[in-house]
Design a protein around this motif. Structure first.
Motif, PDB file in Angstrom:
ATOM      1  N   ILE A  25       0.825  -1.215   0.000  1.00 33.24           N
ATOM      2  CA  ILE A  25       0.000   0.000   0.000  1.00 33.24           C
ATOM      3  C   ILE A  25       0.855   1.261   0.000  1.00 33.24           C
ATOM      4  O   ILE A  25       0.436   2.294  -0.541  1.00 33.24           O
ATOM      5  CB  ILE A  25      -0.954  -0.022   1.224  1.00 33.24           C
ATOM      6  N   VAL A  26       2.057   1.208   0.574  1.00 39.09           N
ATOM      7  CA  VAL A  26       2.892   2.407   0.684  1.00 39.09           C
ATOM      8  C   VAL A  26       3.107   3.128  -0.649  1.00 39.09           C
ATOM      9  O   VAL A  26       2.975   4.361  -0.718  1.00 39.09           O
ATOM     10  CB  VAL A  26       4.245   2.059   1.337  1.00 39.09           C
ATOM     11  N   PRO A  27       3.427   2.390  -1.740  1.00 41.09           N
ATOM     12  CA  PRO A  27       3.583   3.113  -3.021  1.00 41.09           C
ATOM     13  C   PRO A  27       2.334   3.878  -3.422  1.00 41.09           C
ATOM     14  O   PRO A  27       2.429   4.975  -3.997  1.00 41.09           O
ATOM     15  CB  PRO A  27       3.894   1.988  -4.014  1.00 41.09           C
ATOM     16  N   LEU A  28       1.149   3.311  -3.133  1.00 36.14           N
ATOM     17  CA  LEU A  28      -0.087   4.020  -3.464  1.00 36.14           C
ATOM     18  C   LEU A  28      -0.225   5.279  -2.618  1.00 36.14           C
ATOM     19  O   LEU A  28      -0.716   6.308  -3.101  1.00 36.14           O
ATOM     20  CB  LEU A  28      -1.302   3.108  -3.226  1.00 36.14           C
ATOM     21  N   GLY A  29       0.213   5.199  -1.364  1.00 40.56           N
ATOM     22  CA  GLY A  29       0.139   6.363  -0.484  1.00 40.56           C
ATOM     23  C   GLY A  29       1.060   7.487  -0.908  1.00 40.56           C
ATOM     24  O   GLY A  29       0.920   8.629  -0.455  1.00 40.56           O
ATOM     25  N   ILE A  30       2.019   7.174  -1.776  1.00 39.70           N
ATOM     26  CA  ILE A  30       2.921   8.210  -2.292  1.00 39.70           C
ATOM     27  C   ILE A  30       2.429   8.750  -3.626  1.00 39.70           C
ATOM     28  O   ILE A  30       2.372   9.951  -3.838  1.00 39.70           O
ATOM     29  CB  ILE A  30       4.345   7.633  -2.448  1.00 39.70           C
ATOM     30  N   ILE A  31       2.032   7.836  -4.531  1.00 42.66           N
ATOM     31  CA  ILE A  31       1.701   8.267  -5.888  1.00 42.66           C
ATOM     32  C   ILE A  31       0.356   8.990  -5.945  1.00 42.66           C
ATOM     33  O   ILE A  31       0.189   9.935  -6.731  1.00 42.66           O
ATOM     34  CB  ILE A  31       1.709   7.052  -6.851  1.00 42.66           C
ATOM     35  N   LEU A  32      -0.620   8.577  -5.128  1.00 43.37           N
ATOM     36  CA  LEU A  32      -1.940   9.202  -5.216  1.00 43.37           C
ATOM     37  C   LEU A  32      -1.921  10.663  -4.770  1.00 43.37           C
ATOM     38  O   LEU A  32      -2.515  11.522  -5.455  1.00 43.37           O
ATOM     39  CB  LEU A  32      -2.956   8.393  -4.401  1.00 43.37           C
ATOM     40  N   PRO A  33      -1.272  11.037  -3.658  1.00 36.69           N
ATOM     41  CA  PRO A  33      -1.209  12.476  -3.323  1.00 36.69           C
ATOM     42  C   PRO A  33      -0.508  13.298  -4.403  1.00 36.69           C
ATOM     43  O   PRO A  33      -0.918  14.434  -4.680  1.00 36.69           O
ATOM     44  CB  PRO A  33      -0.419  12.490  -2.009  1.00 36.69           C
ATOM     45  N   ILE A  34       0.530  12.742  -5.017  1.00 36.78           N
ATOM     46  CA  ILE A  34       1.209  13.479  -6.093  1.00 36.78           C
ATOM     47  C   ILE A  34       0.268  13.669  -7.275  1.00 36.78           C
ATOM     48  O   ILE A  34       0.265  14.729  -7.919  1.00 36.78           O
ATOM     49  CB  ILE A  34       2.481  12.722  -6.537  1.00 36.78           C
ATOM     50  N   ALA A  35      -0.550  12.637  -7.559  1.00 37.03           N
ATOM     51  CA  ALA A  35      -1.472  12.736  -8.700  1.00 37.03           C
ATOM     52  C   ALA A  35      -2.470  13.868  -8.513  1.00 37.03           C
ATOM     53  O   ALA A  35      -2.830  14.553  -9.483  1.00 37.03           O
ATOM     54  CB  ALA A  35      -2.201  11.411  -8.893  1.00 37.03           C
ATOM     55  N   PHE A  36      -2.923  14.073  -7.278  1.00 37.44           N
ATOM     56  CA  PHE A  36      -3.903  15.128  -7.000  1.00 37.44           C
ATOM     57  C   PHE A  36      -3.186  16.409  -6.564  1.00 37.44           C
ATOM     58  O   PHE A  36      -3.460  16.982  -5.515  1.00 37.44           O
ATOM     59  CB  PHE A  36      -4.892  14.675  -5.930  1.00 37.44           C
ATOM     60  N   SER A  37      -2.246  16.839  -7.396  1.00 35.24           N
ATOM     61  CA  SER A  37      -1.516  18.076  -7.103  1.00 35.24           C
ATOM     62  C   SER A  37      -1.392  18.908  -8.373  1.00 35.24           C
ATOM     63  O   SER A  37      -1.682  18.437  -9.469  1.00 35.24           O
ATOM     64  CB  SER A  37      -0.119  17.763  -6.550  1.00 35.24           C
ATOM     65  N   ASN A  38      -0.967  20.150  -8.198  1.00 34.57           N
ATOM     66  CA  ASN A  38      -0.741  21.051  -9.338  1.00 34.57           C
ATOM     67  C   ASN A  38       0.745  21.323  -9.551  1.00 34.57           C
ATOM     68  O   ASN A  38       1.108  22.240 -10.297  1.00 34.57           O
ATOM     69  CB  ASN A  38      -1.465  22.387  -9.109  1.00 34.57           C
ATOM     70  N   ASP A  39       1.613  20.542  -8.901  1.00 33.23           N
ATOM     71  CA  ASP A  39       3.050  20.772  -9.002  1.00 33.23           C
ATOM     72  C   ASP A  39       3.551  20.530 -10.429  1.00 33.23           C
ATOM     73  O   ASP A  39       3.043  19.660 -11.136  1.00 33.23           O
ATOM     74  CB  ASP A  39       3.810  19.858  -8.038  1.00 33.23           C
ATOM     75  N   THR A  40       4.541  21.279 -10.820  1.00 34.94           N
ATOM     76  CA  THR A  40       5.111  21.120 -12.168  1.00 34.94           C
ATOM     77  C   THR A  40       6.303  20.173 -12.183  1.00 34.94           C
ATOM     78  O   THR A  40       6.861  19.912 -13.246  1.00 34.94           O
ATOM     79  CB  THR A  40       5.539  22.481 -12.717  1.00 34.94           C
ATOM     80  N   ILE A  41       6.716  19.706 -11.016  1.00 30.44           N
ATOM     81  CA  ILE A  41       7.777  18.714 -10.929  1.00 30.44           C
ATOM     82  C   ILE A  41       7.333  17.591  -9.996  1.00 30.44           C
ATOM     83  O   ILE A  41       6.441  17.776  -9.158  1.00 30.44           O
ATOM     84  CB  ILE A  41       9.098  19.328 -10.401  1.00 30.44           C
ATOM     85  N   LEU A  42       7.949  16.429 -10.154  1.00 22.24           N
ATOM     86  CA  LEU A  42       7.629  15.299  -9.285  1.00 22.24           C
ATOM     87  C   LEU A  42       8.293  15.497  -7.930  1.00 22.24           C
ATOM     88  O   LEU A  42       9.515  15.565  -7.834  1.00 22.24           O
ATOM     89  CB  LEU A  42       8.127  13.994  -9.909  1.00 22.24           C
ATOM     90  N   ARG A  43       7.482  15.596  -6.887  1.00 24.18           N
ATOM     91  CA  ARG A  43       8.046  15.691  -5.545  1.00 24.18           C
ATOM     92  C   ARG A  43       6.998  15.235  -4.537  1.00 24.18           C
ATOM     93  O   ARG A  43       5.793  15.320  -4.782  1.00 24.18           O
ATOM     94  CB  ARG A  43       8.479  17.121  -5.237  1.00 24.18           C
ATOM     95  N   PHE A  44       7.498  14.749  -3.397  1.00 23.87           N
ATOM     96  CA  PHE A  44       6.632  14.280  -2.320  1.00 23.87           C
ATOM     97  C   PHE A  44       7.165  14.803  -0.992  1.00 23.87           C
ATOM     98  O   PHE A  44       8.361  14.682  -0.721  1.00 23.87           O
ATOM     99  CB  PHE A  44       6.574  12.756  -2.293  1.00 23.87           C
TER     100      PHE A  44
END
Length: 267
Positions: A25-44
């Motif tokens: 589940i941990v990877p999902l907990g990282i990728i889903l918040p990034i998906a629902f963002s307006n950032d122009t670069i990949l960051r967590f």
């Protein structure tokens, strides 16, 4: 001693299952918040929440073409792999002993071999047929990779079919085709649906073979994601990942519902 040891083993099993679940589940907990963002670069963690990345995905020509290509490949692969895999599973079910085990191992061998070996072999084979960079080449290659999933599901499903029903149908004068349509097919329908979903997902998510065969003209969604993160770390891949996760959850939920309804109908 056994009664005292049982709770410890039970708690150990629960702890191991919990750790495995957290690991998955941990990877999902990282990728889903990034998906629902307006950032122009990949960051967590993301700095601003929103639907900007989804808007970038659905308004992007290359991303939409890649999605359409994946659907154009996965849909016929699902149909071909389900038919071929089911026929293979029926044939395997008719065999006995070593022949049955050998045939089963042969059909699932694409899952056993390393993916890169399959991809290289597919590349040279498709090159001979001049199918590199074509949708047809991807369909043929992905069908080979999807058939083992169908064989595994349908072999298990056919083991639960009461052969006495088929023999009774045959003894009453029905031919093999009529027996299959009216007796066997209704019994294995939930398995067919599940196998079709596995075949679709196996093709839609496949990357390694697509890297070798798709070329620049038939880029699939996983290959577009690979290019996006390799060339420019495009954050849109987080939104695409979320879409793929939601799609897989929806399809597997549908398979579970169909299977539950079938089990209730046969009780």
């Amino acid at each position: 001693m056994a009664l005292q040891g049982l709770p410890l083993r039970l708690w150990t099993l629960r702890a191991v299952c919990a750790l495995v679940a957290i690991y998955l589940i941990v990877p999902l907990g990282i990728i889903l918040p990034i998906a629902f963002s307006n950032d122009t670069i990949l960051r967590f963690p993301p700095q601003s929440m929103g639907l900007g990345l989804f808007q970038s995905y659905f308004s992007s020509g290359p991303w939409m073409r890649a999605t359409l290509n994946s659907l154009r490949v996965a849909a016929p692969v699902m149909l071909l792999a389900t038919v071929l895999g089911t026929l293979a599973a029926i044939g395997i079910a008719r065999l006995k002993g070593t022949a049955r085990q050998s045939a089963y191992g042969l059909f699932i061998s694409p899952l056993i071999l390393p993916a890169i070996i399959n991809a290289v072999a597919m590349y040279f084979f498709m090159a001979k047929l001049k199918l590199i960079g074509t949708i047809s080449g991807l369909i043929l290659a992905h069908t080979v990779l999807a058939v083992p999933f169908v064989v595994i599901v349908m072999t298990t499903t056919l083991q639960g079919v009461d052969r006495d029903l088929e023999q009774a149908s045959n003894s009453l004068g029905a031919g093999r085709l009529r027996t299959f349509v009216h007796i066997t097919l209704p019994l294995i329908r939930p398995g067919l649906f599940t196998a079709a979903i596995f075949a679709f997902i196996a093709s839609f998510d496949e990357l390694i073979t697509a890297l070798f065969i798709s070329g620049a003209r038939s880029t699939t969604l996983p290959k577009q994601m690979w290019d996006g993160i390799r060339d420019q770390m495009d954050p849109t891949i987080a939104a695409v990942s979320a879409v793929l996760i939601i799609l897989a959850v929806v399809l597997m939920t549908m398979a579970g519902v169909v299977r539950q309804r079938s089990e209730k109908a046969h009780r």
